[in-house]
Scaffold this motif. Sequence first.
Motif, PDB file in Angstrom:
ATOM      1  N   TYR A  10      20.842  15.814  20.927  1.00  0.00           N
ATOM      2  CA  TYR A  10      19.537  15.425  21.474  1.00  0.00           C
ATOM      3  C   TYR A  10      18.625  16.624  21.718  1.00  0.00           C
ATOM      4  CZ  TYR A  10      20.973  10.684  21.330  1.00  0.00           C
ATOM      5  OH  TYR A  10      21.360   9.463  20.850  1.00  0.00           O
ATOM      6  N   TYR A  30      14.172   0.012  22.978  1.00  0.00           N
ATOM      7  CA  TYR A  30      13.489   0.558  24.160  1.00  0.00           C
ATOM      8  C   TYR A  30      12.363  -0.375  24.607  1.00  0.00           C
ATOM      9  CZ  TYR A  30       9.892   2.041  20.887  1.00  0.00           C
ATOM     10  OH  TYR A  30       8.907   2.042  19.934  1.00  0.00           O
ATOM     11  N   GLY A  52      19.211   7.855  31.165  1.00  0.00           N
ATOM     12  CA  GLY A  52      19.238   8.337  29.780  1.00  0.00           C
ATOM     13  C   GLY A  52      17.848   8.107  29.208  1.00  0.00           C
ATOM     14  N   CYS A  53      16.840   8.556  29.965  1.00  0.00           N
ATOM     15  CA  CYS A  53      15.437   8.240  29.630  1.00  0.00           C
ATOM     16  C   CYS A  53      14.989   8.927  28.344  1.00  0.00           C
ATOM     17  CB  CYS A  53      14.510   8.622  30.771  1.00  0.00           C
ATOM     18  SG  CYS A  53      14.570  10.382  31.185  1.00  0.00           S
ATOM     19  N   GLY A  54      15.706   9.985  27.919  1.00  0.00           N
ATOM     20  CA  GLY A  54      15.332  10.675  26.684  1.00  0.00           C
ATOM     21  C   GLY A  54      13.906  11.182  26.751  1.00  0.00           C
ATOM     22  N   LEU A  57      10.570   6.892  25.894  1.00  0.00           N
ATOM     23  CA  LEU A  57      10.169   5.654  25.189  1.00  0.00           C
ATOM     24  C   LEU A  57      10.524   4.409  26.003  1.00  0.00           C
ATOM     25  CD1 LEU A  57      11.262   6.177  21.441  1.00  0.00           C
ATOM     26  CD2 LEU A  57       8.963   6.292  22.420  1.00  0.00           C
ATOM     27  N   ASP A  73      18.215  12.196  32.753  1.00  0.00           N
ATOM     28  CA  ASP A  73      18.826  12.515  31.449  1.00  0.00           C
ATOM     29  C   ASP A  73      19.484  13.888  31.587  1.00  0.00           C
ATOM     30  OD1 ASP A  73      18.148  11.294  28.373  1.00  0.00           O
ATOM     31  OD2 ASP A  73      19.035  13.298  28.470  1.00  0.00           O
ATOM     32  N   PHE A  74      20.548  14.129  30.823  1.00  0.00           N
ATOM     33  CA  PHE A  74      21.214  15.428  30.970  1.00  0.00           C
ATOM     34  C   PHE A  74      20.820  16.456  29.901  1.00  0.00           C
ATOM     35  CE2 PHE A  74      25.678  14.474  28.854  1.00  0.00           C
ATOM     36  CZ  PHE A  74      25.048  14.205  27.640  1.00  0.00           C
ATOM     37  N   THR A  75      19.899  16.084  29.001  1.00  0.00           N
ATOM     38  CA  THR A  75      19.473  17.049  27.975  1.00  0.00           C
ATOM     39  C   THR A  75      18.105  17.636  28.387  1.00  0.00           C
ATOM     40  OG1 THR A  75      20.578  15.679  26.314  1.00  0.00           O
ATOM     41  CG2 THR A  75      19.082  17.379  25.495  1.00  0.00           C
ATOM     42  N   MET A  78      15.050  16.942  26.214  1.00  0.00           N
ATOM     43  CA  MET A  78      14.533  15.570  26.236  1.00  0.00           C
ATOM     44  C   MET A  78      13.688  15.384  27.504  1.00  0.00           C
ATOM     45  SD  MET A  78      15.551  14.009  23.463  1.00  0.00           S
ATOM     46  CE  MET A  78      15.969  12.275  23.347  1.00  0.00           C
ATOM     47  N   LEU A  95      25.021  11.325  33.830  1.00  0.00           N
ATOM     48  CA  LEU A  95      25.068   9.993  34.449  1.00  0.00           C
ATOM     49  C   LEU A  95      26.459   9.663  34.962  1.00  0.00           C
ATOM     50  CD1 LEU A  95      23.022   7.951  31.816  1.00  0.00           C
ATOM     51  CD2 LEU A  95      22.239   8.780  34.027  1.00  0.00           C
ATOM     52  N   GLU A  96      27.447  10.413  34.516  1.00  0.00           N
ATOM     53  CA  GLU A  96      28.816  10.110  34.950  1.00  0.00           C
ATOM     54  C   GLU A  96      29.227  10.962  36.153  1.00  0.00           C
ATOM     55  OE1 GLU A  96      31.346   8.028  32.230  1.00  0.00           O
ATOM     56  OE2 GLU A  96      30.452   9.168  30.606  1.00  0.00           O
ATOM     57  N   THR A 112      18.997   2.104  27.946  1.00  0.00           N
ATOM     58  CA  THR A 112      18.944   1.720  26.521  1.00  0.00           C
ATOM     59  C   THR A 112      19.353   2.897  25.642  1.00  0.00           C
ATOM     60  OG1 THR A 112      16.589   2.260  26.382  1.00  0.00           O
ATOM     61  CG2 THR A 112      17.135  -0.033  26.749  1.00  0.00           C
ATOM     62  N   PHE A 117      27.675   6.656  24.556  1.00  0.00           N
ATOM     63  CA  PHE A 117      28.243   7.939  24.984  1.00  0.00           C
ATOM     64  C   PHE A 117      28.989   7.884  26.306  1.00  0.00           C
ATOM     65  CE2 PHE A 117      24.079   8.503  22.892  1.00  0.00           C
ATOM     66  CZ  PHE A 117      24.557   8.996  21.682  1.00  0.00           C
ATOM     67  N   ILE A 118      28.981   6.726  26.972  1.00  0.00           N
ATOM     68  CA  ILE A 118      29.531   6.639  28.332  1.00  0.00           C
ATOM     69  C   ILE A 118      31.042   6.397  28.295  1.00  0.00           C
ATOM     70  CG2 ILE A 118      29.443   5.284  30.495  1.00  0.00           C
ATOM     71  CD1 ILE A 118      27.009   7.198  30.009  1.00  0.00           C
TER      72      ILE A 118
HETATM   73  C1  LIG Z   1      19.394   7.376  22.079  1.00  0.00           C
HETATM   74  S1  LIG Z   1      18.714   8.314  23.400  1.00  0.00           S
HETATM   75  C2  LIG Z   1      17.932   6.990  24.299  1.00  0.00           C
HETATM   76  C3  LIG Z   1      16.690   7.462  25.009  1.00  0.00           C
HETATM   77  C4  LIG Z   1      15.860   6.337  25.606  1.00  0.00           C
HETATM   78  N1  LIG Z   1      16.588   5.578  26.598  1.00  0.00           N
HETATM   79  C5  LIG Z   1      15.376   5.404  24.496  1.00  0.00           C
HETATM   80  O1  LIG Z   1      15.740   4.217  24.504  1.00  0.00           O
HETATM   81  O2  LIG Z   1      14.623   5.873  23.642  1.00  0.00           O
HETATM   82  C6  LIG Z   1      20.127   8.670  24.395  1.00  0.00           C
HETATM   83  C7  LIG Z   1      19.814   9.596  25.594  1.00  0.00           C
HETATM   84  O3  LIG Z   1      20.912   9.527  26.512  1.00  0.00           O
HETATM   85  C8  LIG Z   1      21.158  10.832  27.020  1.00  0.00           C
HETATM   86  N2  LIG Z   1      22.558  10.850  27.484  1.00  0.00           N
HETATM   87  C9  LIG Z   1      23.675  10.552  26.770  1.00  0.00           C
HETATM   88  N3  LIG Z   1      24.753  10.649  27.549  1.00  0.00           N
HETATM   89  C10 LIG Z   1      24.323  11.021  28.793  1.00  0.00           C
HETATM   90  C11 LIG Z   1      24.961  11.300  30.031  1.00  0.00           C
HETATM   91  N4  LIG Z   1      26.296  11.212  30.172  1.00  0.00           N
HETATM   92  N5  LIG Z   1      24.203  11.655  31.084  1.00  0.00           N
HETATM   93  C12 LIG Z   1      22.853  11.754  30.970  1.00  0.00           C
HETATM   94  N6  LIG Z   1      22.174  11.508  29.824  1.00  0.00           N
HETATM   95  C13 LIG Z   1      22.911  11.140  28.745  1.00  0.00           C
HETATM   96  C14 LIG Z   1      20.848  11.773  25.862  1.00  0.00           C
HETATM   97  O4  LIG Z   1      20.537  13.069  26.325  1.00  0.00           O
HETATM   98  C15 LIG Z   1      19.647  11.062  25.217  1.00  0.00           C
HETATM   99  O5  LIG Z   1      18.440  11.544  25.721  1.00  0.00           O
END
Ligand SMILES: C[S@@+](CC[C@H](N)C(=O)[O-])C[C@H]1O[C@@H](n2cnc3c(N)ncnc32)[C@H](O)[C@@H]1O
Length: 206
Positions: A10, A30, A52-54, A57, A73-75, A78, A95-96, A112, A117-118
Amino acid sequence: MELKEIKKIYSDLSKNYNKLVKNRGKYTAYKKMSLLIIKELKLKNAKILDLGCGTGLSSLEFFNKKYEVTGIDFTPEMIKESKKLSFKKLICQDLETPLKVKDKEFDAVVLTGVMEFIKNPLSLFKEINKKLKSGSIFAITIPKKFPKYSKAPYKNYYKKEIEPVFKKAGFKIIECKYFFGFRQLKGTQNIYYYGYILKKVKPATK
Ligand SMILES: C[S@@+](CC[C@H](N)C(=O)[O-])C[C@H]1O[C@@H](n2cnc3c(N)ncnc32)[C@H](O)[C@@H]1O
């Protein structure tokens, strides 16, 4: 997938994410999920938590409604993109781990494109329950499991696997839609989603 690997994907995608997922990935979850929340809430003002707002969107429709949105979000890259939008607050965390927001604060939580990844859904759902007001809404996309893709690198579920987990975490299913999720940018596999609208019906147990 390891956390480091997810963050790298990401981080590399962050600048082009919106264009790529919408055009080549054909990703629309989204928008679908946020509109379902708005329809269910029927509120003029609402506090939303976008997990996981990325790039943000998943909150665009909430900004149109002038809802107050907190994004997590953890990235960092993003989050940097999300800062261009009207989030009330943005938090960079995994998030975990315990969510750094107040308990019983939100009218809805949206998740969404993240369940791929969870690692521990039950503990995340229980944490989400704690952050929601009583009777409020949780919208989530669940990647559908197909036996032929059992070795997929992302998490995916049969309904019969995930639905008892919602119940255990204090949620009741209001609605479940089934729709195209996205086309993998690398690889040829199409991902399909169950889009659940859930209601908090009891507090999370320990
Ligand atoms: C496919 S994107 C979705 C972004 C947004 N929700 C959307 O629908 O466009 C997945 C997002 O989840 C975040 N993510 C994945 N695993 C995560 C975790 N364990 N903690 C926080 N963020 C996480 C990633 O960094 C990424 O920005």
